[in-house]
Write an enzyme that holds these catalytic residues in place. Structure first.
Site, PDB file in Angstrom:
ATOM      1  N   SER A 168     -16.961  51.836  34.586  1.00 44.72           N
ATOM      2  CA  SER A 168     -17.646  53.018  34.054  1.00 44.72           C
ATOM      3  C   SER A 168     -17.349  54.298  34.819  1.00 44.72           C
ATOM      4  O   SER A 168     -17.554  55.389  34.290  1.00 44.72           O
ATOM      5  CB  SER A 168     -19.163  52.785  34.036  1.00 44.72           C
ATOM      6  OG  SER A 168     -19.638  52.488  35.334  1.00 44.72           O
ATOM      7  N   ASP A 173     -27.312  59.337  36.690  1.00 50.49           N
ATOM      8  CA  ASP A 173     -28.318  58.320  36.376  1.00 50.49           C
ATOM      9  C   ASP A 173     -28.452  57.440  37.619  1.00 50.49           C
ATOM     10  O   ASP A 173     -28.045  57.829  38.703  1.00 50.49           O
ATOM     11  CB  ASP A 173     -27.956  57.536  35.101  1.00 50.49           C
ATOM     12  CG  ASP A 173     -26.623  56.785  35.213  1.00 50.49           C
ATOM     13  OD1 ASP A 173     -26.139  56.560  36.340  1.00 50.49           O
ATOM     14  OD2 ASP A 173     -26.065  56.426  34.148  1.00 50.49           O
ATOM     15  N   HIS A 203     -24.435  56.297  38.342  1.00 50.92           N
ATOM     16  CA  HIS A 203     -23.212  57.085  38.223  1.00 50.92           C
ATOM     17  C   HIS A 203     -23.391  58.517  38.724  1.00 50.92           C
ATOM     18  O   HIS A 203     -24.388  59.163  38.402  1.00 50.92           O
ATOM     19  CB  HIS A 203     -22.770  57.124  36.762  1.00 50.92           C
ATOM     20  CG  HIS A 203     -22.617  55.770  36.158  1.00 50.92           C
ATOM     21  ND1 HIS A 203     -23.615  55.191  35.389  1.00 50.92           N
ATOM     22  CD2 HIS A 203     -21.608  54.884  36.219  1.00 50.92           C
ATOM     23  CE1 HIS A 203     -23.213  53.992  34.997  1.00 50.92           C
ATOM     24  NE2 HIS A 203     -21.998  53.775  35.493  1.00 50.92           N
TER      25      HIS A 203
END
Length: 348
Positions: A37, A323, A326
């Site tokens: 991610s 978040d 990340h």
């Protein structure tokens, strides 16, 4: 001077070292990225997984305020690195439904949020394993040959920057499901050995300049601090120790590969810089390092980070994390700029 510990020497080597070897000026035609991610620019959007980010407030600082599937408020390192290379301000996800052949030429992202080197990680998360990303890469090269010819494909293989970014999901999540087979040290070693095998496979497919990211200080992300960091929400030492064990195994193994294989194989140390950013946020111009901007900042990630959550901060640039897992675009930019400038200037 060896370049194994240099963060962005991959770019220099692609531009300078290979050019020297071949006796002519070379350029970097594309940036091609595998992993999770941190680099994903939207490959998870159509997958049957809960690990998505193609909805607000994700993307609130992306051009046009679009939620593209990037796990951040804005752009991610793959975009920022592509801009550093002069390729583009953003790079597309390979599985984007709007991709056309010409979009492939400057590079693509095969990364899938939630994946890892351990095949079990992708299976648990219902995402694309790094190994399946290699299958998509073979398809990508075939498309380049089909639309632009063998020479264009070979140029991309010879002179592009190839980056591999994984291990965080394995360490943070899958280890618990594998603890009956491994202790922490042996699992970290298994992951590092898997990373080396991945590089060998990628090299056999034609990639010449390959940079592999170290593990990050995963024990310091807000989610782990909230769940395992105790009352003080401190960094989780066992997770960071696993990351450091992974790194200590990976670095010499890649150095050995670099001596054996043609082209350049690099170990890219991001752990130390990111850890320093988290421990000393004001040094880098941040106000908050232990919570994310989205929601309450403690546990929110993916669908828990949504536009209905009333607590999302208004100034994401003050936060290292967007978040609970990340970083923000600004944190990524600081990281990329700092390491790029530091190592680029050393070898120019």
């Amino acid at each position: 001077m060896k370049f194994q510990m240099l963060w962005f020497a991959l770019v220099l080597i692609a531009v300078e070292t290979n050019a020297t070897k071949k006796g002519k000026k070379a350029t970097v035609p594309a940036l091609i990225v595998f992993g999770d991610s941190i680099m994903d620019t939207g490959n998870n959007n159509k997958l049957p997984t809960i690990l998505k980010s193609n909805f607000p407030p994700y993307g609130k600082d992306f051009p046009g305020g679009l939620a593209t599937g990037r796990f951040s408020d804005g752009r991610v390192p793959s975009d920022l690195l592509a801009e550093k290379l002069g390729l583009a301000k953003t790079l597309p996800a390979y599985l984007s439904p709007n991709l056309n052949p010409r979009d492939l030429l400057k590079g693509v992202i095969f990364a899938s949020g939630g994946t890892g080197y351990d095949p079990l990680t992708a299976k648990i998360m219902s995402v694309i394993s790094v190994w399946d990303q290699l299958t998509y890469f073979k398809e990508y090269i075939s498309k380049i040959k089909q639309h632009f010819g063998e020479g264009r494909a070979q140029n991309i293989l010879d002179h592009s920057c190839f980056l591999v970014v994984s291990s965080s999901n394995d360490i943070a999540h899958t280890y618990l499901a594998q603890s009956h087979r491994y202790d922490r040290t042996s699992y970290a070693n298994f992951l590092a050995d898997s990373a080396v095998k991945f590089v060998i496979k990628l090299h056999k497919l034609g990639a010449k300049n390959i940079g592999v990211f170290s593990a990050a200080p995963i024990g310091c992300v807000p989610f782990q601090r909230t769940v395992f960091g105790g009352v003080t929400r401190g960094c989780v030492t066992p997770l960071n120790d696993m990351a450091k064990q992974f790194n200590s195994r990976l670095s010499p193994a890649l150095n050995s590969l670099d001596k054996k294989l043609d082209g350049i194989i690099l170990y890219i140390n991001v752990y130390d810089t990111l850890f320093d950013m988290i421990q000393n946020p004001k040094k880098y111009g941040f106000e908050v390092a232990d919570k994310g901007c989205c929601g309450t900042g403690a546990l929110a990630v993916s669908y828990m980070c949504n536009s209905l959550n009333p607590f999302t901060c208004s100034n994401s640039s003050a936060y290292i994390f967007w978040d609970s897992y990340h970083p923000t675009e600004r944190a990524y930019q600081v990281l990329v700029d700092k390491l790029f400038d530091k190592y680029l200037k050393q070898v120019l």
